[in-house]
Design a protein around this motif. Structure first.
Motif, PDB file in Angstrom:
ATOM      1  N   GLY A 153       0.791  -1.224   0.000  1.00  0.00           N
ATOM      2  CA  GLY A 153       0.000   0.000   0.000  1.00  0.00           C
ATOM      3  C   GLY A 153       0.824   1.275   0.000  1.00  0.00           C
ATOM      4  N   LYS A 154       2.141   1.167   0.125  1.00  0.00           N
ATOM      5  CA  LYS A 154       2.972   2.372   0.103  1.00  0.00           C
ATOM      6  C   LYS A 154       2.900   3.022  -1.285  1.00  0.00           C
ATOM      7  N   LEU A 155       2.844   4.336  -1.322  1.00  0.00           N
ATOM      8  CA  LEU A 155       2.716   5.050  -2.584  1.00  0.00           C
ATOM      9  C   LEU A 155       3.884   4.771  -3.522  1.00  0.00           C
ATOM     10  N   TYR A 156       5.047   4.473  -2.979  1.00  0.00           N
ATOM     11  CA  TYR A 156       6.247   4.287  -3.779  1.00  0.00           C
ATOM     12  C   TYR A 156       6.583   2.808  -3.999  1.00  0.00           C
ATOM     13  N   PHE A 157       5.673   1.894  -3.613  1.00  0.00           N
ATOM     14  CA  PHE A 157       5.948   0.471  -3.829  1.00  0.00           C
ATOM     15  C   PHE A 157       6.132   0.197  -5.315  1.00  0.00           C
ATOM     16  N   ASP A 158       7.220  -0.502  -5.643  1.00  0.00           N
ATOM     17  CA  ASP A 158       7.582  -0.828  -7.026  1.00  0.00           C
ATOM     18  C   ASP A 158       7.684  -2.344  -7.160  1.00  0.00           C
ATOM     19  N   TYR A 159       6.903  -2.915  -8.061  1.00  0.00           N
ATOM     20  CA  TYR A 159       6.927  -4.365  -8.260  1.00  0.00           C
ATOM     21  C   TYR A 159       8.343  -4.873  -8.538  1.00  0.00           C
ATOM     22  N   GLU A 160       9.136  -4.072  -9.253  1.00  0.00           N
ATOM     23  CA  GLU A 160      10.472  -4.528  -9.658  1.00  0.00           C
ATOM     24  C   GLU A 160      11.435  -4.630  -8.481  1.00  0.00           C
ATOM     25  N   GLY A 161      11.132  -3.954  -7.377  1.00  0.00           N
ATOM     26  CA  GLY A 161      12.045  -3.978  -6.242  1.00  0.00           C
ATOM     27  C   GLY A 161      11.867  -5.156  -5.311  1.00  0.00           C
ATOM     28  N   LEU A 162      10.799  -5.927  -5.491  1.00  0.00           N
ATOM     29  CA  LEU A 162      10.520  -7.088  -4.643  1.00  0.00           C
ATOM     30  C   LEU A 162      10.754  -8.348  -5.465  1.00  0.00           C
ATOM     31  N   PHE A 218      24.719  -2.212   6.759  1.00  0.00           N
ATOM     32  CA  PHE A 218      25.840  -2.483   5.854  1.00  0.00           C
ATOM     33  C   PHE A 218      25.836  -1.476   4.712  1.00  0.00           C
ATOM     34  N   ARG A 219      27.013  -1.289   4.116  1.00  0.00           N
ATOM     35  CA  ARG A 219      27.150  -0.301   3.033  1.00  0.00           C
ATOM     36  C   ARG A 219      28.169  -0.791   2.010  1.00  0.00           C
ATOM     37  N   LYS A 220      27.855  -0.511   0.740  1.00  0.00           N
ATOM     38  CA  LYS A 220      28.794  -0.816  -0.352  1.00  0.00           C
ATOM     39  C   LYS A 220      28.741   0.304  -1.357  1.00  0.00           C
ATOM     40  N   ASN A 221      29.889   0.953  -1.596  1.00  0.00           N
ATOM     41  CA  ASN A 221      29.961   2.000  -2.591  1.00  0.00           C
ATOM     42  C   ASN A 221      30.101   1.408  -3.985  1.00  0.00           C
ATOM     43  N   GLU A 222      29.410   2.021  -4.948  1.00  0.00           N
ATOM     44  CA  GLU A 222      29.447   1.543  -6.321  1.00  0.00           C
ATOM     45  C   GLU A 222      30.533   2.220  -7.139  1.00  0.00           C
ATOM     46  N   GLN A 223      31.152   3.262  -6.610  1.00  0.00           N
ATOM     47  CA  GLN A 223      32.196   3.958  -7.337  1.00  0.00           C
ATOM     48  C   GLN A 223      33.472   4.017  -6.519  1.00  0.00           C
ATOM     49  N   GLN A 251      19.963  -9.759  -7.228  1.00  0.00           N
ATOM     50  CA  GLN A 251      18.821  -9.213  -7.951  1.00  0.00           C
ATOM     51  C   GLN A 251      18.447  -7.830  -7.432  1.00  0.00           C
ATOM     52  N   CYS A 252      18.461  -7.673  -6.121  1.00  0.00           N
ATOM     53  CA  CYS A 252      18.137  -6.368  -5.539  1.00  0.00           C
ATOM     54  C   CYS A 252      19.183  -5.325  -5.903  1.00  0.00           C
ATOM     55  N   GLU A 253      20.443  -5.705  -5.885  1.00  0.00           N
ATOM     56  CA  GLU A 253      21.501  -4.769  -6.265  1.00  0.00           C
ATOM     57  C   GLU A 253      21.317  -4.299  -7.704  1.00  0.00           C
ATOM     58  N   SER A 254      20.967  -5.205  -8.588  1.00  0.00           N
ATOM     59  CA  SER A 254      20.747  -4.829  -9.991  1.00  0.00           C
ATOM     60  C   SER A 254      19.610  -3.825 -10.111  1.00  0.00           C
ATOM     61  N   TYR A 255      18.549  -4.058  -9.378  1.00  0.00           N
ATOM     62  CA  TYR A 255      17.419  -3.133  -9.395  1.00  0.00           C
ATOM     63  C   TYR A 255      17.844  -1.746  -8.915  1.00  0.00           C
ATOM     64  N   ARG A 289       9.878  13.891  -1.284  1.00  0.00           N
ATOM     65  CA  ARG A 289       9.862  12.988  -2.429  1.00  0.00           C
ATOM     66  C   ARG A 289      10.965  11.949  -2.277  1.00  0.00           C
ATOM     67  N   ILE A 290      10.904  10.930  -3.122  1.00  0.00           N
ATOM     68  CA  ILE A 290      11.926   9.882  -3.139  1.00  0.00           C
ATOM     69  C   ILE A 290      13.163  10.374  -3.877  1.00  0.00           C
ATOM     70  N   THR A 291      14.335   9.942  -3.416  1.00  0.00           N
ATOM     71  CA  THR A 291      15.568  10.147  -4.161  1.00  0.00           C
ATOM     72  C   THR A 291      16.245   8.795  -4.346  1.00  0.00           C
ATOM     73  N   THR A 292      16.879   8.586  -5.489  1.00  0.00           N
ATOM     74  CA  THR A 292      17.399   7.256  -5.820  1.00  0.00           C
ATOM     75  C   THR A 292      18.922   7.179  -5.837  1.00  0.00           C
ATOM     76  N   ASP A 293      19.606   8.187  -5.297  1.00  0.00           N
ATOM     77  CA  ASP A 293      21.071   8.116  -5.298  1.00  0.00           C
ATOM     78  C   ASP A 293      21.594   7.096  -4.288  1.00  0.00           C
ATOM     79  N   LYS A 294      20.784   6.802  -3.264  1.00  0.00           N
ATOM     80  CA  LYS A 294      21.119   5.771  -2.286  1.00  0.00           C
ATOM     81  C   LYS A 294      19.951   4.791  -2.211  1.00  0.00           C
ATOM     82  N   GLY A 295      20.256   3.512  -2.158  1.00  0.00           N
ATOM     83  CA  GLY A 295      19.210   2.508  -2.064  1.00  0.00           C
ATOM     84  C   GLY A 295      19.576   1.426  -1.075  1.00  0.00           C
TER      85      GLY A 295
END
Length: 318
Positions: A43-52, A313-318, A106-110, A77-83
């Motif tokens: 029911g969350k406004l930002y729920f995305d099928y691709e993220g589950l 936990f944290r993992k930098n992509e760059q 799979q989650c990392e790819s998303y 609003r949502i920001t996508t620089d960190k997930g």
């Protein structure tokens, strides 16, 4: 053979069954239902099928993981620089490490496809889009130490520990606020007002806490004036291994900058817990970062004891 795919509308019963297979794991609210998932997740406004993402052993669902994003600085609003991969859950009767590894990939790819440059393992404020009320305690703790499958999956994938969290709890039987000269002076000068179901202070707060029974205690000078400090609690449903009874969790504690370290937080929490006792609350929980020594000391002063620990936990992509 293990396969993976993203969420479909037919999947909620399978997710609930996977969750219920972890009945012995601390920190998971039990029992769950499809209706609870609808309330707290779908029911969350930002729920995305691709993220589950679900994992299957042939046609049998054996695990799922869920990734999402947090708010911008304004909380509007949502920001996508960190997930974050908020949760990794795998049935006990399958190759758990292999399934967890695949789900995390799979989650990392998303998250990467949506633009994330920093990946987190485990949800914790403010990166807490899902599972408040279903996992952890008063707040989302990252990954609980007892959640060994997820802990091992993040470490194997190269994540580093970014933060340690501590979950505190105490019974309110025989609770008494701290009494010293300063606290007595505050009781003469200060007033604590209770506000039930207070309005959300941001869009993000409304999204993440709007499903809970909230109570906010505000500290002011007697006779009026601006709020010097506030403490917000939510009602907590039982989790695996918790005691029955009415429980509240401290969501946040705020003291104005110029009034910090003067004892206001001790007074406000003591008075708010005293009022909770009068309303039949039997226990309180609170979450704090391990390196927040003033917060740790405050909870210990009020008699709260450590009951669980977690890691973000944290993992930098760059």
């Amino acid at each position: 053979m293990t396969t993976f795919r993203t969420f479909r509308n037919i999947d909620p019963p399978a997710l609930a069954a996977i969750w219920r297979s972890q009945a012995a794991q601390p920190g998971l609210m039990q029992p769950v239902s499809v209706d609870l998932f609808e309330q707290f997740i779908f029911g969350k406004l930002y729920f995305d099928y691709e993220g589950l993402v679900l994992a299957f052993d042939d046609d049998r669902p054996v695990g799922f993981a869920h990734a999402g994003f947090g708010p911008n600085a304004a909380g509007d609003r949502i920001t996508t620089d960190k997930g974050a991969t908020c949760l990794v859950l795998v049935r006990p009767d399958c190759p758990r490490a292999e399934v967890a590894e695949g789900l995390l990939q799979q989650c990392e790819s998303y998250l990467r496809c949506r633009g994330a440059k920093v990946l987190y393992g485990g949800a914790a404020r403010p990166l807490d889009p899902f599972y408040l009320g279903l996992y952890g305690g008063s707040g989302l703790p990252g990954v609980l130490d007892s959640d060994t499958v997820a802990q091992e999956a993040y470490q194997a994938a190269g994540y580093e520990r970014a933060e340690r969290t501590l979950l505190f709890r105490r019974s309110l039987d025989e609770f008494r606020p701290v009494v010293d000269r300063r606290q007595v002076q505050f009781r003469r000068r200060m007033s604590v007002e209770l506000k039930m179901d207070p309005p959300a202070r941001s869009w993000w707060e409304a999204c993440t806490t709007g499903d809970f029974d909230l109570s906010r205690f505000e500290l002011t000078e007697r006779g009026g004036g601006h709020v010097l400090a506030s403490a917000t609690y939510r009602g907590i449903e039982p989790t695996s291994g918790s005691d029955p009874g009415r429980v509240v969790g401290l969501l946040d504690l705020e003291v104005e900058g110029e009034h910090r370290r003067q004892g206001f937080a001790t007074f406000l929490l003591g008075e708010s817990l005293r009022q909770h006792v009068r309303h039949g609350v039997s226990a309180v929980e609170a979450l704090v970062a391990e390196d927040n020594q003033s917060g740790v000391g405050l909870f210990e002063k009020l008699g709260l004891g450590r009951v669980e620990q977690g890691t973000v936990f944290r993992k930098n992509e760059q």
